[in-house]
Design an enzyme around this catalytic site. Structure first.
Site, PDB file in Angstrom:
ATOM      1  N   ASP A  98      33.774  41.507  38.686  1.00  0.00           N
ATOM      2  CA  ASP A  98      34.307  40.747  39.934  1.00  0.00           C
ATOM      3  C   ASP A  98      35.725  40.807  39.455  1.00  0.00           C
ATOM      4  O   ASP A  98      36.097  40.443  38.335  1.00  0.00           O
ATOM      5  CB  ASP A  98      33.735  39.665  40.223  1.00  0.00           C
ATOM      6  CG  ASP A  98      32.228  39.714  40.854  1.00  0.00           C
ATOM      7  OD1 ASP A  98      31.788  40.887  40.836  1.00  0.00           O
ATOM      8  OD2 ASP A  98      31.657  38.721  41.152  1.00  0.00           O
ATOM      9  N   HIS A 164      30.443  45.026  33.037  1.00  0.00           N
ATOM     10  CA  HIS A 164      29.472  46.189  33.035  1.00  0.00           C
ATOM     11  C   HIS A 164      30.097  47.530  32.990  1.00  0.00           C
ATOM     12  O   HIS A 164      31.311  47.758  33.253  1.00  0.00           O
ATOM     13  CB  HIS A 164      28.522  46.229  34.183  1.00  0.00           C
ATOM     14  CG  HIS A 164      28.068  44.685  34.577  1.00  0.00           C
ATOM     15  ND1 HIS A 164      26.708  44.625  34.417  1.00  0.00           N
ATOM     16  CD2 HIS A 164      28.554  43.416  34.872  1.00  0.00           C
ATOM     17  CE1 HIS A 164      26.486  43.204  34.721  1.00  0.00           C
ATOM     18  NE2 HIS A 164      27.607  42.431  35.005  1.00  0.00           N
ATOM     19  N   SER A 265      39.211  35.605  32.861  1.00  0.00           N
ATOM     20  CA  SER A 265      40.532  36.330  32.041  1.00  0.00           C
ATOM     21  C   SER A 265      40.802  37.354  32.940  1.00  0.00           C
ATOM     22  O   SER A 265      40.895  37.499  34.218  1.00  0.00           O
ATOM     23  CB  SER A 265      39.976  36.647  30.515  1.00  0.00           C
ATOM     24  OG  SER A 265      41.197  36.987  30.007  1.00  0.00           O
TER      25      SER A 265
END
Length: 305
Positions: A98, A164, A265
């Site tokens: 995300d 991922h 981050s």
């Protein structure tokens, strides 16, 4: 005006935000927060999460768990199954996390060889080699990436912090680069030159099934500057002393978890020539893990026919 609205308005003041998040003893504060976030006491957990919710848009409705023993457990939470479906179209590489697109574009060659530049914000370029490390591995990666594409994905503190595999791939090598813990929000990116090249980071070299390259660079930041990779049995953080070159041979299917941040981050995705940015990407675009990020020539030619 309620407390939350007042706190969020305070955060939006650029000068004050920069002062509070950067003109502080960043490394000492980060080490303290790393310790504090792991305290498994309900009073500490509840107070910390209350402060966090006051200054952010934290939403735990997607979390796999409904209860957390510590603030750290909440930072690194997993999601309920099925909430991040993959774009399964042939030739599509998906977002590893995300995030909010901070910048994207072409990795511009400054001269022949390994000298190329990217942008962290408008008017703030930085050299690719400064990001990857001026060593044998970094120079070879910079040579292959020159003329390719990049995307900067900023993870806010309230977002899902795991990342991922964008495609089926083998993680071949990790380079860990120790550094500072500057905040990586837009305010700091517009004021601190070469910020990503100053912060703690890891360079992940991935090999795609067709032999092509893909590079991910997770960049840590202030507070809990630590990264965990499934392929390694040690955390990468301010206390890590080496080795800094870590050969790997870990295979992943598209969408499988590579690792996680222990606080919000940034992840930089670096692609060689031949992979195109998805047309929907632009600065400020919100993207979720599993949505289209890059396209192979096969995908583009199929759509055009």
């Amino acid at each position: 005006m309620n407390l939350r609205a007042a706190a969020q308005r305070l955060v939006l003041n650029e000068d004050l935000n920069f002062l509070l998040t950067n003109r502080v003893p960043r490394i000492a504060l980060t080490r303290f927060m790393g310790w504090w976030s792991r305290i498994r006491h309900p009073w500490v957990r509840d107070a910390s999460m209350a402060v966090w919710k006051t200054f952010s848009d934290l939403d735990l409705s997607e979390a796999k768990q409904s209860h957390f023993d510590s603030l750290h457990d909440c930072f690194t939470r997993e999601l309920k199954p099925g909430l991040r479906p993959l774009d399964g179209r042939p030739g599509v590489l998906t977002s590893p996390s995300d995030g909010i697109v901070g910048a994207c574009g072409r990795i511009e060659a400054l001269q022949y060889g390994t000298d190329a530049q990217l942008f962290q914000a408008k008017g703030f370029p930085y050299r690719l080699l400064d990001l990857l490390g001026d060593n044998v591995q970094g120079r070879e990666l910079a040579r292959q990436l020159q003329g390719g594409s990049y995307v900067t994905l900023r993870l806010t503190s309230s977002m899902y912090h795991r990342f991922h595999a964008p495609c089926d791939a083998t993680l071949e090598h990790v380079t860990y680069i120790s550094g500072d813990t500057w905040n990586v929000n837009p305010i700091a990116l517009q004021r601190v030159e070469r910020l990503f090249c100053r912060n703690e980071r890891a360079v992940l070299r991935l090999r795609r099934p067709d032999g092509g390259l893909l590079v991910l660079v997770p960049v840590a930041a202030i507070l809990v500057a630590s990264m965990r990779l499934r392929a390694l049995d040690v955390p990468l953080n301010l206390r890590y002393r080496g080795p800094h070159q870590l050969p790997c041979s870990a295979r992943y299917r598209q969408g499988e978890e590579l690792g996680w941040f222990e606080h919000g981050s940034t992840i930089l995705v670096l692609a060689p020539p031949g992979l195109a940015l998805d047309p929907s990407l632009h600065d400020g675009h919100r993207i979720r893990m599993g949505e289209a990020l890059l396209q192979t020539p096969t995908y583009t030619s199929t759509e055009d026919t």
